[in-house]
Design a protein around this motif. Structure first.
Motif, PDB file in Angstrom:
ATOM      1  N   ASN A  31       0.566  -1.846   0.469  1.00 39.41           N
ATOM      2  CA  ASN A  31       0.333  -0.068  -0.065  1.00 39.41           C
ATOM      3  C   ASN A  31       1.282   0.927  -0.112  1.00 39.41           C
ATOM      4  OD1 ASN A  31      -1.887  -2.046   1.341  1.00 39.41           O
ATOM      5  ND2 ASN A  31      -3.058  -0.383   1.086  1.00 39.41           N
ATOM      6  N   ARG A  32       2.009   0.994   0.880  1.00 39.35           N
ATOM      7  CA  ARG A  32       2.683   2.527   0.831  1.00 39.35           C
ATOM      8  C   ARG A  32       4.099   2.486   1.144  1.00 39.35           C
ATOM      9  NH1 ARG A  32      -0.427   7.252   4.622  1.00 39.35           N
ATOM     10  NH2 ARG A  32      -2.939   6.396   3.273  1.00 39.35           N
ATOM     11  N   ALA A  33       5.779   2.649   1.411  1.00 41.51           N
ATOM     12  CA  ALA A  33       6.792   2.908   1.848  1.00 41.51           C
ATOM     13  C   ALA A  33       6.920   4.150   2.581  1.00 41.51           C
ATOM     14  CB  ALA A  33       7.389   2.931   0.618  1.00 41.51           C
ATOM     15  N   LEU A  34       7.549   3.758   4.076  1.00 39.34           N
ATOM     16  CA  LEU A  34       7.362   4.807   5.002  1.00 39.34           C
ATOM     17  C   LEU A  34       8.589   4.640   5.633  1.00 39.34           C
ATOM     18  CD1 LEU A  34       3.878   3.685   6.922  1.00 39.34           C
ATOM     19  CD2 LEU A  34       3.797   5.899   5.920  1.00 39.34           C
ATOM     20  N   PRO A  35       8.610   6.334   6.165  1.00 42.89           N
ATOM     21  CA  PRO A  35      10.315   5.793   6.896  1.00 42.89           C
ATOM     22  C   PRO A  35      10.214   5.443   8.006  1.00 42.89           C
ATOM     23  CG  PRO A  35       9.581   7.917   6.317  1.00 42.89           C
ATOM     24  CD  PRO A  35       8.552   6.774   5.825  1.00 42.89           C
ATOM     25  N   ASP A  36      11.247   4.422   8.392  1.00 39.79           N
ATOM     26  CA  ASP A  36      11.420   3.405   9.310  1.00 39.79           C
ATOM     27  C   ASP A  36      11.248   3.532  10.500  1.00 39.79           C
ATOM     28  OD1 ASP A  36      12.291   0.357   9.612  1.00 39.79           O
ATOM     29  OD2 ASP A  36      13.431   1.490  11.352  1.00 39.79           O
ATOM     30  N   ALA A  37      11.182   4.549  11.655  1.00 38.23           N
ATOM     31  CA  ALA A  37      10.983   5.520  12.089  1.00 38.23           C
ATOM     32  C   ALA A  37       9.417   5.994  12.405  1.00 38.23           C
ATOM     33  CB  ALA A  37      11.261   6.737  12.218  1.00 38.23           C
ATOM     34  N   GLU A  38       8.806   5.554  10.917  1.00 33.05           N
ATOM     35  CA  GLU A  38       7.120   6.425  11.395  1.00 33.05           C
ATOM     36  C   GLU A  38       6.070   4.836  10.864  1.00 33.05           C
ATOM     37  OE1 GLU A  38       6.928   9.409   8.702  1.00 33.05           O
ATOM     38  OE2 GLU A  38       8.712  10.685   9.073  1.00 33.05           O
TER      39      GLU A  38
END
Length: 273
Positions: free
Chosen positions: A181-188
């Motif tokens: 669905n989405r790629a998100l920053p690892d920290a988030e």
């Protein structure tokens, strides 16, 4: 359960964490625990959402344990659908009366990718998330029929690129193709997934279940295609060349935390002795 920890933070929201060192391989015990979990998701009237994540930041679910005796795997008793328990888990999870979310931090390849695809939604860490179906690179046919799901998600051409190319797909490219669905920053990513899961868990279960069931009618592949894929997998793994490729990869560190596993999409293209 010894490989999956279930946190029921509320009756409506469960979190399942994979922890099967050294690299979260999938084996018959994993499948047994997943069958138990899926049964609970099917029968518990309160649960609305389940989040799957990993205790290992490098591996969500690495892949099937290739050292397990294939004859014993083929002889595993069928699940409630009448299919092999791996196909049974994938089919039942997709149709379970809950929303399932895969939070992919680390590698999800082979059967690990098949499991993620069986979930309703997938979110991947931009820095750590890697998906792929490496089986053809070893001379095998993917047994959980990711072909049937990828075709609907990204179209025939891109689906064949994933399956036949047997390469790794980093999170950003996976997002672009529709693999996640989405790629998100690892920290988030954990905060995002938890927020979405709590949001869904706050809604009425009857509405969630009915809406998902209507989506299932037009998007999920027929159950029989999973039965056929497992037969093709077992037939393909009997080829001498497939066994030679597997043996070569084992010698080079497959199933251990090595460069071979960390870069498996590259390694399968050079897997002959």
């Amino acid at each position: 359960m010894t490989q999956i920890t279930i946190d029921k933070s509320s009756p409506a929201l469960w979190t399942a964490t994979f922890d099967n060192p050294p690299i979260n391989l999938i084996d018959p015990n994993t499948v047994g625990e997943l069958q138990e979990l899926v049964t609970a998701l099917e029968t518990d009237s309160g649960v609305k959402v389940v989040v799957f994540r990993s205790a290992d930041p490098d591996f969500f679910l690495a892949h099937w344990d290739v050292l397990v005796d294939k004859a014993k795997v083929a002889a595993m008793p069928p699940g409630p659908t009448g299919m092999h328990p791996w196909a049974d888990v994938l089919v039942r999870l997709s149709r379970a009366p809950v929303a399932s979310i895969a939070e992919i931090r680390g590698r999800a390849r082979g059967a690990g990718s098949e499991f993620a695809l069986a979930c309703d939604m997938r979110f991947a860490s931009r820095e750590r998330g890697i998906l792929g179906q490496f089986e053809v690179g070893m001379g095998a046919v993917p047994g959980g029929n990711p072909m049937a799901r990828l075709g609907g998600l990204m179209g025939r051409g891109r689906g064949l690129e994933v399956i036949l190319g047997a390469d790794d797909f980093p999170a950003d490219l996976a997002e672009h193709y529709g693999y996640v669905n989405r790629a998100l920053p690892d920290a988030e990513i954990e905060t995002f997934v938890d927020s979405l899961a709590r949001r869904l868990a706050s809604f009425e279960k009857h509405a969630l279940v009915a809406a998902k069931a209507l989506m299932d009618e037009v998007t999920l592949p027929p159950e029989d295609v999973f039965r056929h894929a497992l037969s093709a997998f077992f037939a393909s793994t009997a080829h001498p060349a497939t066994r030679a490729r597997g043996a070569s990869l084992i010698k080079r560190g497959l199933q251990t935390r090595t460069a071979t596993e960390l870069n498996l999409g590259w390694a399968v293209a050079d897997s002959l002795p």
